[in-house]
Design a protein around this motif. Sequence first.
Motif, PDB file in Angstrom:
ATOM      1  N   LEU B  99       0.863  -1.317  -0.204  1.00 36.12           N
ATOM      2  CA  LEU B  99       0.089   0.204  -0.030  1.00 36.12           C
ATOM      3  C   LEU B  99       1.098   1.258   0.130  1.00 36.12           C
ATOM      4  CD1 LEU B  99      -3.021  -0.680   2.679  1.00 36.12           C
ATOM      5  CD2 LEU B  99      -2.877  -0.683   0.065  1.00 36.12           C
ATOM      6  N   GLY B 100       1.951   1.257   0.731  1.00 36.71           N
ATOM      7  CA  GLY B 100       2.780   2.368   0.873  1.00 36.71           C
ATOM      8  C   GLY B 100       3.438   2.668  -0.481  1.00 36.71           C
ATOM      9  N   ILE B 101       3.818   1.656  -1.129  1.00 41.34           N
ATOM     10  CA  ILE B 101       4.086   1.858  -2.631  1.00 41.34           C
ATOM     11  C   ILE B 101       3.432   2.633  -3.422  1.00 41.34           C
ATOM     12  CG2 ILE B 101       5.149   0.591  -4.654  1.00 41.34           C
ATOM     13  CD1 ILE B 101       6.652  -1.432  -2.680  1.00 41.34           C
ATOM     14  N   LEU B 103       0.727   4.460  -2.763  1.00 43.39           N
ATOM     15  CA  LEU B 103       0.624   5.781  -2.147  1.00 43.39           C
ATOM     16  C   LEU B 103       1.703   6.648  -2.583  1.00 43.39           C
ATOM     17  CD1 LEU B 103      -0.960   5.201   1.401  1.00 43.39           C
ATOM     18  CD2 LEU B 103      -2.253   6.018  -0.879  1.00 43.39           C
ATOM     19  N   LEU B 104       2.881   6.205  -2.354  1.00 45.94           N
ATOM     20  CA  LEU B 104       3.968   7.171  -2.676  1.00 45.94           C
ATOM     21  C   LEU B 104       4.199   6.991  -4.302  1.00 45.94           C
ATOM     22  CD1 LEU B 104       6.393   8.192  -1.673  1.00 45.94           C
ATOM     23  CD2 LEU B 104       8.002   6.124  -2.176  1.00 45.94           C
ATOM     24  N   SER B 106       1.452   7.382  -6.289  1.00 47.49           N
ATOM     25  CA  SER B 106       0.324   8.137  -6.812  1.00 47.49           C
ATOM     26  C   SER B 106       0.752   9.541  -6.579  1.00 47.49           C
ATOM     27  CB  SER B 106      -0.804   7.690  -6.349  1.00 47.49           C
ATOM     28  OG  SER B 106      -1.620   8.699  -5.726  1.00 47.49           O
ATOM     29  N   GLY B 107       1.315   9.783  -5.142  1.00 46.04           N
ATOM     30  CA  GLY B 107       1.768  11.225  -4.741  1.00 46.04           C
ATOM     31  C   GLY B 107       2.972  11.728  -5.455  1.00 46.04           C
ATOM     32  N   LEU B 108       3.870  10.863  -5.812  1.00 44.93           N
ATOM     33  CA  LEU B 108       5.396  11.344  -6.481  1.00 44.93           C
ATOM     34  C   LEU B 108       4.794  11.756  -7.884  1.00 44.93           C
ATOM     35  CD1 LEU B 108       8.056  11.818  -5.560  1.00 44.93           C
ATOM     36  CD2 LEU B 108       8.788   9.596  -6.124  1.00 44.93           C
ATOM     37  N   LEU B 110       1.975  12.416  -9.488  1.00 49.04           N
ATOM     38  CA  LEU B 110       1.348  13.707  -9.482  1.00 49.04           C
ATOM     39  C   LEU B 110       2.233  14.760  -9.373  1.00 49.04           C
ATOM     40  CD1 LEU B 110      -1.738  14.766 -10.008  1.00 49.04           C
ATOM     41  CD2 LEU B 110      -1.840  14.403  -7.755  1.00 49.04           C
TER      42      LEU B 110
END
Lengths: 357, 312
Positions: B99-101, B103-104, B106-108, B110
């Motif tokens: 999950l962390g991967i 989220l990272l 998708s944020g990064l 963007l």
Amino acid sequence: MTISDYRIEKRTDVGAIGLFMQALIAITLAFVASGLLLTILGFDPVAAFDALHKGAFGTWRNAQGSLIHAAPLAFTGVAAAVAFRARIWSIGQEGQFFAGAMMAYFFTTFLNLPALIMVPLVILAGALGGGLMGGLSGTLKTRFNVNVVVSTVMLNYIIVYLLSYLLTSRIWMAPGEYYLQTDRIPKNARLPDLWPETDLHLGVVLAVLTIIGLHFLINHTTFGFSLRAFGDNAVAAHFKGVAPKRMTLIVLTLSGALAGLGGVVQSFGVDFRLSQTFLYGHGSAGLIVAVIAGLRPLSIGLVAFLFGALAKGGLFMQVMADISSAMISTMQAIILMFFLVTSVLFQYRLRRISQDV
Amino acid sequence: MSELFTQAILIAMFAATVRIAAPLLLVSIGELVVQRAGIWFLGVEGSMLMAAFAAYFISVASDSLSIGLFAGIGMGITVHLSMAVATVTLKINQFITGLGINLLASGLTLLLYRESLKRFNGEVPTVIPFETVALPGISQIPILGEIFFDQHIFTYLAFAMVGVVWAFLYRTRYGLEIRALGENPKALDIKGLSVSGRQYAALAFGGTMAGLAGAVLVLALTDRFVPNMTNGRGWLAIVIIIAGNWKPLPILVAVLVFAFLEAFQLQAQGIGLDIPYQLLLALPYIGAIVAMIGLQLRSEQPAHLGVPYHRE
């Protein structure tokens, strides 16, 4: 002769202080890494973090803003914690957050009652909306053995399309409206401010009460004991009379209801409208909050406040330094990754062993 | 006249199904090997997204599709191997790391996308995508030729990989060892075979496939990067593996079903069917839940899936 030697051994429990240290180290490292990232992107990290800090805590009003941003995250945080404590891997907080807000909004489309009745009603509706979504995943698991990760992720996508449909079809949107958002929520349904001249609203109080309530529920009740036992070892818990299907259903419904409440707090306390952009991201942020807080409700309150400050400060950073708001979600994920890596270090301790030779 | 028209639409829809299937098939086959090796990797979505991002920006910067392609594959491998370090070596929880991967990623992506837009003055550069390769002879077969044999080279590769991975898993010793990892890693360890080495190798393969899938998405199926453009394909890969009961051929069938749903949605929007487009867009996700309800086979699920191996 005595020889001293050091041995690395595994800890059984990191403990509250260990967890605090671990979170502190992870957050520090994440800020260093984010500063590096900002430098690479051509920003001045000192100025950026200064703006972040001022935006979050610069004035009493900004600090209130941080609290307001923290409230929905506290709800999605405890929602994730309840599920993860039972080792049920629900990622549905995002969709349940939407569902809560949407169910509450649905009630305002045909009911118009005095605030004294309307406000409790929309709060309950939020819990109902999220609870139904969570319960749906629970039923899919217990009746049809559908993997909880799969059903919650798929429902997260589906509910966003449902909101989009309700908007573009103009069912929830005024004819002249250009942006994809609902009409404004009527005043008598909004969560009231705590005192005049503040933005702090009832949702913040609800968040604090929920955190305390969940702390007692998990740590000091029979249900909480069963839930933890189920998470530690579902088979053993079964022998002690914890029915696995019933537990799965209850946990997912409760977790969904909590996330749904978060949706109401955000849309009926802050935005006064529903839109995908307003609601987006609270589920994943809450999930990170829960993990970093070690799935403990009281710590979730603390970490949620920190993440609320990050969100509030991020808005200011965007205005002052022209840094995209995506920096904040990136920083949240970086904090999580560092927290996971440092957790390895904290699992072990050095112990001095003396040997007589 | 209208019959011809219907036929043309159907052929276009099936050809689109095959085309759309390619990245989904690549990522699913990669994830299959990863899960067979006992790793429950939920970060495929993020890995694919990072790969799409890298493939796009490197091909724009280098003005070369093939350099972009390799950048995408390299990124997929990098992300997958970071999963290996975290969960195989450091034994961090597989669920949360995955999950962390995501989220990272998708944020990064963007963040980097928006920041680079500023530099392009808001004008998104496009790539000239890879062209389809009509196979000589068989592409001339009526109907079938149009549907199957005028596709991207990656599409042929994706379908071929199903056979390759099947043969690898069921007809080679290494394949047997990978399957054993998911069932009983201790057995391998006792024989003196490295558990973590094989799990690293499985993740490297999964990363190659996810990276390729991400690159195909930007360099062959479209011509630019769009934030969160993977749009749940990585998650669908996980659904597809469960629906396909961890077996290559049923996985191929599941991929084609999901690709058809997407192709149907594109066609239906094109000919103006009177269905809310959101319902069409949600079809794959609704279909996923329905498939999970209908398919109760779990016989091939690796017993040690998601359980880190500790030597006692």
